[in-house]
Design a protein around this motif. Structure first.
Motif, PDB file in Angstrom:
ATOM      1  N   LEU A 366       0.833  -1.235  -0.119  1.00 26.21           N
ATOM      2  CA  LEU A 366      -0.246  -0.070  -0.005  1.00 26.21           C
ATOM      3  C   LEU A 366       0.733   1.259  -0.015  1.00 26.21           C
ATOM      4  CD1 LEU A 366      -2.819  -0.901   2.423  1.00 26.21           C
ATOM      5  CD2 LEU A 366      -3.033  -0.738   0.019  1.00 26.21           C
ATOM      6  N   VAL A 367       1.944   1.338   0.811  1.00 20.77           N
ATOM      7  CA  VAL A 367       3.048   2.180   0.660  1.00 20.77           C
ATOM      8  C   VAL A 367       3.407   2.446  -0.677  1.00 20.77           C
ATOM      9  CG1 VAL A 367       5.083   3.341   1.624  1.00 20.77           C
ATOM     10  CG2 VAL A 367       3.391   2.244   3.080  1.00 20.77           C
ATOM     11  N   GLU A 371      -0.848   4.367  -1.597  1.00 22.87           N
ATOM     12  CA  GLU A 371      -2.246   4.391  -1.144  1.00 22.87           C
ATOM     13  C   GLU A 371      -2.328   4.649   0.336  1.00 22.87           C
ATOM     14  OE1 GLU A 371      -5.019   1.857  -4.051  1.00 22.87           O
ATOM     15  OE2 GLU A 371      -3.184   0.856  -3.558  1.00 22.87           O
ATOM     16  N   ALA A 372      -1.180   4.371   0.865  1.00 25.73           N
ATOM     17  CA  ALA A 372      -1.236   4.728   2.299  1.00 25.73           C
ATOM     18  C   ALA A 372       0.095   5.385   2.750  1.00 25.73           C
ATOM     19  CB  ALA A 372      -1.336   3.509   3.055  1.00 25.73           C
ATOM     20  N   PRO A 373       0.252   6.380   3.498  1.00 26.13           N
ATOM     21  CA  PRO A 373       1.468   6.841   4.134  1.00 26.13           C
ATOM     22  C   PRO A 373       2.300   5.703   4.866  1.00 26.13           C
ATOM     23  CG  PRO A 373       0.033   7.763   5.281  1.00 26.13           C
ATOM     24  CD  PRO A 373      -0.715   6.738   4.467  1.00 26.13           C
ATOM     25  N   ALA A 374       3.608   5.861   4.504  1.00 24.43           N
ATOM     26  CA  ALA A 374       4.570   5.049   5.656  1.00 24.43           C
ATOM     27  C   ALA A 374       4.309   5.307   6.940  1.00 24.43           C
ATOM     28  CB  ALA A 374       5.775   5.172   5.192  1.00 24.43           C
ATOM     29  N   ASP A 384      -0.668  17.089  -0.242  1.00 26.83           N
ATOM     30  CA  ASP A 384      -2.025  16.805  -0.415  1.00 26.83           C
ATOM     31  C   ASP A 384      -2.022  15.442   0.519  1.00 26.83           C
ATOM     32  OD1 ASP A 384      -4.612  16.718  -0.847  1.00 26.83           O
ATOM     33  OD2 ASP A 384      -4.621  15.731  -2.966  1.00 26.83           O
ATOM     34  N   PRO A 385      -2.516  15.871   1.924  1.00 28.90           N
ATOM     35  CA  PRO A 385      -2.888  14.597   2.492  1.00 28.90           C
ATOM     36  C   PRO A 385      -4.034  13.683   2.127  1.00 28.90           C
ATOM     37  CG  PRO A 385      -2.468  16.653   3.899  1.00 28.90           C
ATOM     38  CD  PRO A 385      -2.899  16.986   2.422  1.00 28.90           C
ATOM     39  N   PHE A 390      -5.835   5.098   2.623  1.00 32.52           N
ATOM     40  CA  PHE A 390      -5.939   4.036   3.763  1.00 32.52           C
ATOM     41  C   PHE A 390      -4.818   4.703   4.979  1.00 32.52           C
ATOM     42  CE2 PHE A 390      -6.368   1.459  -0.022  1.00 32.52           C
ATOM     43  CZ  PHE A 390      -7.970   1.516   0.032  1.00 32.52           C
ATOM     44  N   ALA A 391      -5.147   4.462   6.054  1.00 31.95           N
ATOM     45  CA  ALA A 391      -4.084   4.469   7.190  1.00 31.95           C
ATOM     46  C   ALA A 391      -3.549   3.162   7.880  1.00 31.95           C
ATOM     47  CB  ALA A 391      -4.797   5.467   8.154  1.00 31.95           C
TER      48      ALA A 391
END
Length: 415
Positions: A366-367, A371-374, A384-385, A390-391
């Motif tokens: 995902l990272v 699609e998700a931050p590390a 742009d957060p 996903f988290a």
């Protein structure tokens, strides 16, 4: 399995009600009456083979427990059951297993392997097979002789087709035809309604079955040929997930069987619809649990979150928990196996209620795809957060049976 020149011996096909449920029962008294092979439709089989076989009288005409011309004794069956069988198969019983194998030009041993792979019960040397059975044997053997399939692969084709269609046939009889054949007026029996109903439904259901199979085959082929190279085509990476109803065992003690069946059906229907709509593939259902797969982690994550959200909004449904992994899996006959699948199952067992746990490979994918931050710090620093869907929250390491210590991640949707 071998037979002598007279056709005696114990090689035989298996009956039509064999299931793929892992230890499921087989019909003990029914001869082979299913023919999933092409050409089994009403009278579509070839004419009698050139090698002349004796024109044996139909056993319904011989009366109860009368021997046929070859000396085999067969119990008499209900005439209506034989009429319905003939309607479905499109042909009358004509051959013993030995005669069918001989007419198809294959050994009895190979014929028995094919029949058993298709899930048909042993019937000795009863005269219960039709021209369609002969044609199916010829086609499978012909694919081997032409070099298109190895013998082992032909047996796999027979087994996968038999297991899949056996489940379909059982469902249609148990859940579909049973309700439709309710006698419309007093004095009529269910069997009196069954024959004309099957006569009307059979061609439509057959055409629909072929249509869906072709559509599924096209979709599966498209997924495979779109991969980057030949190596990736063989050794592909997938996201796999188990979704499990919480407290299902307790529910089975409190709920009536009919009510429990309705709950399971509602869960399976909801899961199947969501998985299909979002581009995933429902691998199998296990009553209180479903297993699905997706080509990428983002698709699987979206499906899992939608499942949690949909079930949480339905007050009649139990809570749900999901475990997901990403990696190489082994596929066989539509099922999936391997360490990646086992880990997904283990994560499901330790997931909190209404929550999703993923492994480190799933989180890293995902990272990698953005699609998700590390980390939340990375999300805060992003221009742009909102670009992240996903988290991921790291959880404490947990010992997992058979797989050692793993570090699961809690997957949620970003606000």
């Amino acid at each position: 399995m071998t037979v002598d020149d007279t056709g005696s011996g114990n090689g035989a096909p298996r009956g039509p009600r064999g299931r793929d449920t892992g230890g499921g029962s087989e019909a003990s008294g029914s001869p082979a009456s299913g023919d999933p092979a092409p050409g089994g439709r009403r009278g579509s089989g070839p004419g009698a083979p050139e090698r002349g076989l004796p024109d044996l009288p139909d056993r319904a005409e011989r009366g109860p427990d009368q021997p046929d011309d070859a000396g085999h004794t067969e119990p008499r069956q209900d005439p209506l059951a034989l009429r319905i069988e003939g309607l479905i198969l499109g042909a009358e019983r004509r051959y013993t297993p030995f005669q069918a194998a001989r007419a198809a030009g294959v050994s009895m041993e190979l014929a028995s392997r094919f029949w058993r792979a298709m899930g048909f019960a042993d019937i000795g040397q009863a005269k219960a097979l039709t021209e369609a059975d002969v044609l199916a044997l010829r086609r499978l053997a012909g694919l081997v002789e032409a070099g298109l399939l190895s013998e082992a692969m032909a047996v796999q084709v027979a087994r996968s087709t038999g297991q899949t269609t056996a489940r379909l046939a059982e469902w249609q009889i148990d859940s579909f035809l049973e309700g439709l054949t309710e006698p419309p007026e007093p004095g009529m029996t269910r069997t009196e309604v069954t024959y004309p109903l099957i006569e009307l439904l059979l061609p439509e259901l057959e055409e629909f079955l072929v249509y869906v199979w072709r559509r599924q085959l096209a979709a599966s082929t498209g997924r495979v040929i779109q991969v980057a190279d030949d190596e990736e085509m063989v050794d592909r990476r997938f996201a796999v997930a188990f979704a499990d109803l919480v407290g299902f065992t307790r529910l089975t003690r409190r709920m009536e069987e009919e009510e429990l069946g309705e709950l399971v059906e509602a869960f399976e229907t909801t899961a199947a619809d969501l998985v299909a709509a979002r581009g995933g593939r429902l691998v199998k259902t296990l009553g209180d649990e479903v297993l699905f797969a997706a080509d990428d982690a983002g698709t699987a994550a979206e499906i899992a979150l939608l499942l949690i959200e949909t079930m949480a909004n339905d007050g009649s449904m139990p809570e749900l928990r999901v475990g997901m992994t990403f990696g190489t899996i082994t596929t066989r006959m539509g099922d999936v196996f391997g360490t990646t699948v086992n880990l997904a199952s283990r994560l499901t067992s330790i997931a909190p209620k209404n929550a999703i746990l993923v492994d480190s490979a799933f989180a890293a994918e995902l990272v990698r795809t953005g699609e998700a931050p590390a980390s939340e710090a990375e999300a805060a620093a992003a221009e742009d957060p909102g670009e992240y869907r996903f988290a991921l929250q790291p959880m404490h390491q947990r010992p997992v049976r058979g797989l050692g210590a793993v570090e699961p991640w809690l997957l949620t949707r970003r606000d």
